[in-house]
Design an enzyme around this catalytic site. Structure first.
Site, PDB file in Angstrom:
ATOM      1  N   ASN A 151      26.508 108.383  88.982  1.00  0.00           N
ATOM      2  CA  ASN A 151      25.455 109.400  88.961  1.00  0.00           C
ATOM      3  C   ASN A 151      24.313 109.101  89.926  1.00  0.00           C
ATOM      4  OD1 ASN A 151      24.644 107.182  87.335  1.00  0.00           O
ATOM      5  ND2 ASN A 151      23.094 108.458  86.375  1.00  0.00           N
ATOM      6  N   CYS A 325      17.637 108.473  83.641  1.00  0.00           N
ATOM      7  CA  CYS A 325      17.632 107.745  82.378  1.00  0.00           C
ATOM      8  C   CYS A 325      16.986 106.368  82.497  1.00  0.00           C
ATOM      9  CB  CYS A 325      19.055 107.610  81.841  1.00  0.00           C
ATOM     10  SG  CYS A 325      19.809 109.188  81.443  1.00  0.00           S
TER      11      CYS A 325
END
Length: 391
Positions: A151, A325
């Site tokens: 990601n 995140c």
């Protein structure tokens, strides 16, 4: 001036067509699938129709899916549930060094419960090396978990080859496909995938929805107890508007993905060529060709990522340095460190991710702004070794 959004990896807007599909399930079709009456039957029909649609999206008709609150819950159910069900066969799992933080934390949890975990290194492009993965498989190995694509740097992993390796040894394979969904043709049968995690938001569906796919021989144990919904694997009343929304998002992807990917690749390549051609001492992170269609990830010698982000913010352009995140920590990206970068190199990174609603002007503004921002930051940098004309 219109805001330019180039951070589609961290969050995507919900497609208006998905919103239209969801709206009746807030008011007119509000039934509970567990209820034994006509309104409940409507919800049951929508639930099972959504399940069939998503299974078709990943060619998983021989298996099943569980609807969850999102990717993190799906990953927990997939990995913890699977190893609990199969712990009599062995207590060893394998992950890559660049897995998402949720998988890394689950691995630490399992180690605290007596499981052993091997972490496979990656090469300079973030690619898992098959021979190194194979050397870590033992008679005790029950599960391998490798993300379909990273990601942060966008590298696409050799999942099909990993699937052949695990199937041959009767080892389960889980893949976190969140970064890849909508950008790569997912096929659990072709790739011998036993467990797959998907998120609704990453395909322009609503947040708060995700699924775990599991194959006919890889059903996990539940990790949460309750009323027994979702075949006993995920108790709690189903979030029908979100489930219908995620189903509609996959339906749109099935029909539009090919043309959308071509558009995103065009934008991505413009960003890569524009940055590398015009900014000295700039480098592309991730694999040069086996990378996601929407991802352009760079590092710049002598500058710091947070200063880059603030400079783009001042210009009305949203970008990131990597995973949302972990963006609030001061630690350098574990993914970039795993590819061999030094801490100061990892801190000087910038990620552009384009998406369905990106326009030509968004890319143009980013390409105009980047050289100026990097030049100004380097002029103030105490660590950048100025070379004549090298800003």
């Amino acid at each position: 001036m219109k805001h330019a959004y180039l951070d589609y990896q961290s969050a995507k807007p919900v497609d208006p067509r998905v919103v239209d599909a969801m709206l009746p399930y807030f008011t007119e079709k509000f039934g509970n699938p567990s209820a034994l009456h006509e309104v409940g039957d409507q919800a049951t029909e929508a639930l099972e129709s959504s399940r069939r649609q998503i299974l078709e999206f990943i060619n998983g008709e021989d298996g099943d899916i569980v609807f969850t609150s999102g990717a993190t819950e799906s990953i927990n159910l997939g990995i913890i549930g699977y190893v609990r069900r199969n712990r009599r066969k062995g207590r060893h799992i394998v992950i890559s060094e660049i897995e998402h933080i949720s998988i890394r934390n689950i691995a630490k949890y399992l180690e605290s419960k007596g499981f052993s975990v091997s972490r496979v290194p990656v090469d300079q492009y973030g690619m898992v090396q098959l021979e190194k993965l194979e050397r870590r498989l033992t008679d005790e190995t029950i599960l391998v978990s490798v993300g379909y694509a990273n990601n942060e740097i966008g590298t696409i992993q050799p999942i099909k080859e990993i699937g052949e390796m695990t199937k041959e040894r009767d080892i389960g394979l889980h893949t976190d496909a969140v970064a890849a969904e909508g950008l790569v043709d997912l096929d659990v049968e072709r790739d011998n995938i036993d467990l797959m995690t998907l998120s609704s938001n990453d395909i322009y569906g609503p947040r708060g929805a995700g699924v775990l796919y599991y194959g006919p021989r890889s059903r996990p144990n539940p990790v949460m107890l309750g009323g027994g919904q979702e075949g006993g694997l995920r108790s709690g009343t189903e979030n029908m508007p979100a489930i219908v929304g995620m189903s509609e998002a996959t339906r749109i992807m099935e029909t539009e993905m090919d043309s959308e990917v071509k558009k995103l690749q065009s934008y991505r390549d413009k960003l890569i060529d524009g940055v590398l051609d015009n900014i000295p001492d700039s480098h592309l992170n991730g694999h040069p060709t086996k990378r996601l269609a929407n991802n352009a990830h760079f590092r710049f010698d002598g500058v710091e990522g947070e200063a880059i982000l603030l400079s783009f913010k001042d210009k009305g352009i949203s970008v990131s340095t990597g995973s949302a995140c972990t963006s609030k920590t001061l630690q350098p990206s574990h993914t970039l460190i795993a590819t061999g970068l030094l801490h100061e190199e990892a801190h000087g990174s910038l990620q552009f991710t384009v998406g369905r609603f990106t326009e030509d002007d968004d890319v143009k503004r980013a390409l105009e702004a980047t050289p100026e921002i990097i030049r100004r930051l380097r002029e103030m940098s105490p660590i950048y070794e100025n070379k004549e004309g090298a800003y």
